[in-house]
Design an enzyme around this catalytic site. Structure first.
Site, PDB file in Angstrom:
ATOM      1  N   GLY A   1       0.846  -1.201   0.000  1.00  0.00           N
ATOM      2  CA  GLY A   1       0.000   0.000   0.000  1.00  0.00           C
ATOM      3  C   GLY A   1       0.868   1.234   0.000  1.00  0.00           C
ATOM      4  N   THR A   2       0.663   2.138  -0.982  1.00  0.00           N
ATOM      5  CA  THR A   2       1.679   3.192  -1.118  1.00  0.00           C
ATOM      6  C   THR A   2       1.323   4.271  -2.113  1.00  0.00           C
ATOM      7  OG1 THR A   2       4.045   2.999  -0.845  1.00  0.00           O
ATOM      8  CG2 THR A   2       3.238   2.643  -3.023  1.00  0.00           C
ATOM      9  N   THR A   3       2.063   5.412  -2.043  1.00  0.00           N
ATOM     10  CA  THR A   3       2.095   6.358  -3.171  1.00  0.00           C
ATOM     11  C   THR A   3       3.540   6.759  -3.401  1.00  0.00           C
ATOM     12  OG1 THR A   3       0.017   7.290  -2.386  1.00  0.00           O
ATOM     13  CG2 THR A   3       1.194   8.517  -4.064  1.00  0.00           C
TER      14      THR A   3
END
Lengths: 272, 223
Positions: A55-57
């Site tokens: 989960g990330t940006t």
């Protein structure tokens, strides 16, 4: 002249016992495979059970002065936030950065492996590896593990003799050269802000602020992104970390709470 | 012909919780001693903590057979390191070794959730936290295992330190004294035992500091 073809070798994992107790660093680690009839089903089950962090940006773009790289720092295991301080921008060497999106262990391990390969290249060839070369090394490894369940969505950003370089590499085996990328669950939000504000001839401060805002907006809307927004700049002298700001504090910086006038004020009723 | 389903699983979850807290010149690593399988308690007296090096201690919850195999492997690698380098492995070095060891089983993972605690080469406390396939991070405190979702928010409340990613950087080590940290850990386990069925029986606490390693025990609820 013996050419170095280790990058072209088939890196498919071997069956049989691994040689972890052996000394030294073998060209490619060999992995034990479980002895099941249904490999894919087992991998799916194992992933669900083990719930590796993801989960990330992350984002990176090339502009007039070089490359700007930014990322959040949240890792989630299912719905649980396992960490708010994950390093998603990995320093491969003093002039090349890699970003992490997808499986945290996969990205950490293969970026470390890439750093080793880059250093070996430097020692063998007496010159730094190009961004093109480094990204190709990583892409070839990931391609050979295609279908085995690795989850890696990374960008390799650096500065070599040809100037600034940026590649997107993923665990499907894809490798793209480009000037603007965002990867991760929060990438749609980051793209919105990034594409809107991007100009090639920005100054370093403007580009850093654009990158920071894009990450902030992604963490605002994406539940799986958050923590600290880190911004790095890659220039002709290598990379430099420009800022690391808690996105909760950035929110109040961008949208300060203003005292507003009230029309009707609620008055406390005296207890009966 | 319908697809064949496996009639057994190579994994089991033996439950339990582990915690580690790093201080300025100490490190506290703690775990309960209950080992369960489903609704059964297999034993009330199983240690989840393993000393890997003089200044490096690991606590692991999850599937204890995988944990045991992992501990043996790390002990063997440490012995080879000592033969080759004539010194003990430092905690940060052991941390990376554990990460790589876990990742080598990426396609058949160790079902083991680890925290590594110890003193770095300057004598400052350090804690490393892992997921099951080897991703790791140096932190000021951490918890893993069945009670971690209960314990972690409380530790965040009491110990939350500035993120190491902030620029300008701020120190991540907890300002608590050693005895305060030990008390905190005892409180945390007493609370976790109330609400997690897999945590309880007895608490084992290992404290590392400049003087060496010390062990303490505390009784927990056995129900």
């Amino acid at each position: 002249m013996k050419l170095d073809t280790s990058g072209l070798e088939s890196t498919a994992p071997f069956f049989g016992s691994s040689h972890e107790l052996n000394d030294g660093f073998s060209a490619v680690p060999s992995f034990e495979i479980p002895d099941t009839i249904d490999f894919d089903g087992f991998q799916k089950e194992a992933v669900q059970m083990v719930k590796p962090a993801k989960g990330t940006t992350t984002l990176a773009f090339i502009f007039k002065e070089g490359v700007m790289v930014a990322a959040d720092s949240r890792a989630s295991m299912g719905g649980y936030i396992s960490s708010q301080s994950v390093k998603k921008i990995i320093e491969i060497n003093p002039y090349m950065l890699g970003t992490m999106a997808g499986g945290a262990a996969d990205c950490q391990f293969w970026h470390r492996n890439l750093g080793i390969k880059c250093r070996l290249h430097e020692l063998a060839n007496k010159s730094r590896i190009s961004v093109t070369g480094a990204s190709k090394l990583l892409a070839n490894i990931l391609f050979s593990y295609r279908g085995m369940g690795l989850s890696v969505g990374t960008m390799i950003a650096g500065w070599d003799e040809t100037g600034p370089g940026l590649y997107y590499v993923d665990s499907e085996g894809g490798r793209l050269k480009g000037t603007r990328f965002s990867v991760g669950s929060g990438s749609p939000y980051a793209y919105g802000v990034l594409d809107n504000g991007y100009r090639y001839d920005m100054s370093i401060e403007e580009a850093a602020e654009l990158a920071r805002r894009a990450i902030y907006h992604a963490t605002f809307r994406d539940a799986a992104s958050g923590g600290v927004a880190s911004v790095y700049y890659v220039g002709p002298n290598g990379w430099k970390k420009l800022s690391g700001d808690d996105v909760g504090e950035l929110h109040y910086e961008y949208y300060p709470v203003l005292p507003s006038t009230v029309e009707q004020e609620m008055v406390e009723v005296a207890a009966a | 012909m319908t697809k064949q389903q496996a009639n057994w699983s190579p994994y089991d979850n033996n439950g339990g919780s582990c915690v580690a807290v790093a201080g300025a010149d100490y490190c506290v690593v703690a775990a309960d001693t209950r080992m369960s399988s489903g609704y059964n308690i297999l034993t009330r007296d199983y240690s989840k903590i393993c000393k890997l090096a003089d200044k490096c201690v690991m606590a692991s919850s999850g599937f204890q057979a995988d944990v045991k195999a992992l501990q043996k492997l790390l002990a063997a690698r440490h012995l080879i390191y000592q033969h080759q380098h004539n010194k003990q492995m430092s905690c940060p070095a052991m941390a990376q070794l554990l990460s790589n060891t876990l990742y080598y089983k990426r396609f058949f993972p160790y079902y083991s959730f680890n925290v590594l605690g110890g003193l770095d080469s300057e004598g400052k406390g350090c804690v490393f936290t892992y997921d099951a396939v080897g991703s790791y991070e140096k932190v000021g405190y951490s918890s893993q295992g069945s009670g971690s979702t209960l314990i972690m928010p409380f530790l965040d409340n009491q110990l939350k330190s500035p993120s190491p990613l902030l620029l300008p950087a701020l120190d991540a080590v907890t300002p608590l004294s050693e005895s305060e940290a030990v008390d905190l850990v005892k409180t945390v386990f007493a609370s976790a035992t109330e609400r997690d069925i897999y945590t309880g029986d007895k608490l084992e606490i290992v404290i590392l500091n400049a003087e060496g390693i010390r062990r303490e025990y505390m009784e927990l609820r056995k129900d």
